[in-house]
Motif scaffolding. Structure first.
Motif, PDB file in Angstrom:
ATOM      1  N   UNK A   1     -10.779  -4.449  -7.384  1.00 13.57           N
ATOM      2  CA  UNK A   1      -9.902  -5.388  -7.958  1.00 13.57           C
ATOM      3  C   UNK A   1      -8.292  -4.848  -7.295  1.00 13.57           C
ATOM      4  N   UNK A   2      -7.827  -6.080  -6.787  1.00 15.05           N
ATOM      5  CA  UNK A   2      -6.491  -6.057  -5.999  1.00 15.05           C
ATOM      6  C   UNK A   2      -5.528  -5.186  -7.009  1.00 15.05           C
ATOM      7  N   UNK A   3      -4.821  -4.407  -6.476  1.00 20.29           N
ATOM      8  CA  UNK A   3      -3.909  -3.273  -7.328  1.00 20.29           C
ATOM      9  C   UNK A   3      -2.913  -4.247  -8.032  1.00 20.29           C
ATOM     10  N   UNK A   4      -2.467  -3.463  -8.876  1.00 19.05           N
ATOM     11  CA  UNK A   4      -1.370  -4.026  -9.924  1.00 19.05           C
ATOM     12  C   UNK A   4      -0.010  -3.185  -9.364  1.00 19.05           C
ATOM     13  N   UNK A   5       0.489  -3.904  -8.168  1.00 14.59           N
ATOM     14  CA  UNK A   5       1.469  -2.908  -7.262  1.00 14.59           C
ATOM     15  C   UNK A   5       2.875  -2.697  -8.301  1.00 14.59           C
ATOM     16  N   UNK A   6       3.062  -3.993  -8.854  1.00 18.26           N
ATOM     17  CA  UNK A   6       4.516  -3.822  -9.444  1.00 18.26           C
ATOM     18  C   UNK A   6       4.301  -2.930 -10.630  1.00 18.26           C
ATOM     19  N   UNK A   7       2.997  -3.036 -11.248  1.00 18.26           N
ATOM     20  CA  UNK A   7       2.869  -2.121 -12.592  1.00 18.26           C
ATOM     21  C   UNK A   7       2.745  -0.598 -12.204  1.00 18.26           C
ATOM     22  N   UNK A   8       2.125  -0.364 -11.005  1.00 12.70           N
ATOM     23  CA  UNK A   8       1.955   1.144 -10.533  1.00 12.70           C
ATOM     24  C   UNK A   8       3.240   1.470 -10.220  1.00 12.70           C
ATOM     25  N   UNK A   9       4.248   0.724  -9.473  1.00 15.72           N
ATOM     26  CA  UNK A   9       5.412   1.224  -9.140  1.00 15.72           C
ATOM     27  C   UNK A   9       6.326   1.527 -10.597  1.00 15.72           C
ATOM     28  N   UNK A  10       6.271   0.589 -11.529  1.00 19.86           N
ATOM     29  CA  UNK A  10       6.666   0.838 -12.863  1.00 19.86           C
ATOM     30  C   UNK A  10       6.445   1.979 -13.565  1.00 19.86           C
ATOM     31  N   UNK A  11       5.011   2.143 -13.376  1.00 16.18           N
ATOM     32  CA  UNK A  11       4.574   3.347 -14.216  1.00 16.18           C
ATOM     33  C   UNK A  11       5.126   4.560 -13.395  1.00 16.18           C
ATOM     34  N   UNK A  12       5.290   4.724 -12.221  1.00 15.61           N
ATOM     35  CA  UNK A  12       5.774   5.923 -11.431  1.00 15.61           C
ATOM     36  C   UNK A  12       7.259   6.145 -11.901  1.00 15.61           C
ATOM     37  N   UNK A  13       8.154   4.950 -12.165  1.00 14.53           N
ATOM     38  CA  UNK A  13       9.397   5.216 -12.451  1.00 14.53           C
ATOM     39  C   UNK A  13       9.640   5.463 -13.891  1.00 14.53           C
ATOM     40  N   UNK A  14       8.577   5.071 -15.001  1.00  6.86           N
ATOM     41  CA  UNK A  14       8.571   5.463 -16.149  1.00  6.86           C
ATOM     42  C   UNK A  14       8.292   7.119 -16.417  1.00  6.86           C
ATOM     43  N   UNK A  15       7.389   7.575 -15.668  1.00  2.20           N
ATOM     44  CA  UNK A  15       7.142   8.798 -15.516  1.00  2.20           C
ATOM     45  C   UNK A  15       8.304   9.646 -15.157  1.00  2.20           C
ATOM     46  N   UNK A  16       8.777   9.134 -14.082  1.00  2.00           N
ATOM     47  CA  UNK A  16      10.105   9.859 -13.462  1.00  2.00           C
ATOM     48  C   UNK A  16      11.155   9.990 -14.743  1.00  2.00           C
ATOM     49  N   UNK A  17      11.439   8.910 -15.546  1.00  2.00           N
ATOM     50  CA  UNK A  17      12.523   8.929 -16.462  1.00  2.00           C
ATOM     51  C   UNK A  17      12.073   9.814 -17.699  1.00  2.00           C
TER      52      UNK A  17
ATOM     53  N   UNK B   1       0.859  -1.383   0.234  1.00  2.00           N
ATOM     54  CA  UNK B   1      -0.168  -0.025  -0.102  1.00  2.00           C
ATOM     55  C   UNK B   1       0.790   1.298  -0.120  1.00  2.00           C
ATOM     56  N   UNK B   2       1.860   1.266   0.803  1.00  2.00           N
ATOM     57  CA  UNK B   2       2.883   2.422   0.610  1.00  2.00           C
ATOM     58  C   UNK B   2       3.342   2.794  -0.541  1.00  2.00           C
ATOM     59  N   UNK B   3       3.631   1.584  -1.325  1.00  2.00           N
ATOM     60  CA  UNK B   3       4.347   1.682  -2.619  1.00  2.00           C
ATOM     61  C   UNK B   3       3.293   2.316  -3.657  1.00  2.00           C
ATOM     62  N   UNK B   4       2.027   1.965  -3.422  1.00  2.00           N
ATOM     63  CA  UNK B   4       1.070   2.621  -4.257  1.00  2.00           C
ATOM     64  C   UNK B   4       0.818   4.095  -3.876  1.00  2.00           C
ATOM     65  N   UNK B   5       0.931   4.308  -2.747  1.00  3.80           N
ATOM     66  CA  UNK B   5       0.418   5.547  -2.316  1.00  3.80           C
ATOM     67  C   UNK B   5       1.746   6.622  -2.799  1.00  3.80           C
ATOM     68  N   UNK B   6       2.806   5.964  -2.676  1.00  3.52           N
ATOM     69  CA  UNK B   6       3.955   6.887  -2.816  1.00  3.52           C
ATOM     70  C   UNK B   6       4.066   7.210  -4.477  1.00  3.52           C
TER      71      UNK B   6
END
Length: 379
Positions: free
Chosen positions: A235-251, A44-49
């Motif tokens: 639905x259960x969140x796609x945690x890895x995908x969400x974290x990856x999305x944030x990194x892609x936005x950063x890049x 949950x912390x990863x999603x929120x961040x």
């Protein structure tokens, strides 16, 4: 030369840094974000961040951003969800050049008694804001328009249409799947109520996207089953995908991809002019109001399918931007809407650029394209 990928508008290769940040959420931090134990709290912390970070880059509040499975779901949720909250209004305005993720939901709604007005475009693929304003009715619930076209790259007058929608009290949805990271915008200032995004267009993972919903608008869930995403997307969140999305936005926000793509696009055009002459091909779409990473080019006298197959044999991946049905290419609905001649629509190729492409690759691809075009024309 190694294979050359010039189809970044379809999807992009996963950036290695994105893969790296995703992997722990398949291994160590695998918990369900809805669980109250430490495994769930870590997820949950990863999603929120991630939500906080992406929202900051887009200029919206974190609670205005919903994670989805991608651009298609975001578009469907925006259209269906908005209409469910305003059932007395039964009219939508969209354009003839939208992605099928908007056109098909609109067509389905027509079967349910919703009126849809499809605004035409000029020969550059540009929508006139006055045409949209003229189509507004007392029962208009929504205007849905893409930021930049995925086939010809033409940028639409989003801010102007947004002001019109705002003045009439109509919700305004923008499909920004191709624009994210390629065009500067700030949701805090842009008059847009809903905006769709997808991670795999910016070197992020497939299967994750987002929908911005202004806090001033209410959108009903499209389906039900849980209280995730503030009860708006179960639905259960796609945690890895969400974290990856944030990194892609950063890049992509820290890169010069917009400038670099402009250079690659211009290099392709310049090289083709050298090889075929200015009359040897036709550029489709608006040439100044355009996405930097897309160029759509017609080679009259050469069939799209033949050219694509020959390019593929040379290790060059491009696209038609058209739907593939029963193994044969259909003429693009976007090019049809632009009312272009048959020899232009039947010979159109889309080249789209991104991370990993070099000037040397573009020059090589242009030379090979010209060689193939000349050979096919001689036949």
């Amino acid at each position: 030369m190694e294979p050359i990928y010039l189809d970044h508008a379809a999807t992009t290769p996963l950036h290695p840094d994105v893969l790296e940040v995703m992997q722990p959420y398949y291994k160590e931090f695998f918990g369900n974000p809805s669980s109250i134990h430490s495994f769930g709290r870590a997820a949950k912390t990863a999603i929120n961040g991630s939500r906080d970070f992406i929202a900051g880059k887009l200029g919206c509040l974190p609670n205005e951003l919903i994670f989805t499975s991608g651009g298609t779901e975001s578009n469907n949720m925006a259209i269906y969800g908005l209409l469910q909250t305003n059932t007395e209004k039964k009219h939508i305005i969209t354009t003839r050049i939208e992605h099928h993720a908007v056109l098909h939901p609109c067509e389905w709604l027509e079967n349910l008694g919703i009126d849809v007005t499809y605004i035409p475009v000029d020969q550059s693929g540009l929508v006139l804001a006055d045409d949209i304003e003229s189509a507004i009715r007392p029962d208009t619930a929504l205007i849905s328009m893409m930021f930049g076209n995925n086939e010809v790259g033409t940028l639409q007058p989003v801010e102007e249409v947004g002001r019109i929608a705002q003045a009439h009290g109509i919700a305004f949805h923008v499909d920004a799947v191709q624009a994210l990271g390629k065009v500067d915008f700030d949701l805090a200032a842009l008059p847009v109520d809903l905006m769709s995004f997808s991670a795999h267009k910016i070197n992020g993972p497939k299967g994750i996207g987002a929908l911005y919903i202004s806090r001033a608008k209410r959108v009903a869930p499209v389906f039900y089953g849980g209280s995730q995403e503030r009860k708006r997307r179960p639905g259960t969140e796609n945690v890895a995908g969400i974290v990856g999305f944030a990194k892609a936005v950063e890049i992509i926000f820290s890169s010069d991809i917009e400038h670099r793509s402009h250079q690659l696009r211009q290099k392709m055009v310049d090289c083709l002019q050298q090889e075929l002459g200015k009359d040897g091909f036709i550029l489709n779409g608006h040439q100044t109001k355009c996405l930097p990473h897309i160029v759509n080019i017609s080679f009259p006298g050469v069939g799209t399918e033949s050219l694509l197959m020959n390019l593929d044999l040379e290790g060059i991946a491009a696209a038609s931007g058209s739907a593939c049905t029963s193994g044969s290419l259909e003429i693009s609905h976007v090019l049809k809407a632009m009312d272009l001649p048959d020899d232009v629509t039947s010979s159109a190729i889309r080249f789209s650029f991104g991370m990993g492409n070099t000037m040397e690759q573009i020059e090589y691809a242009a030379q090979k394209t010209a060689t193939i075009v000349n050979r096919l024309r001689k036949r």
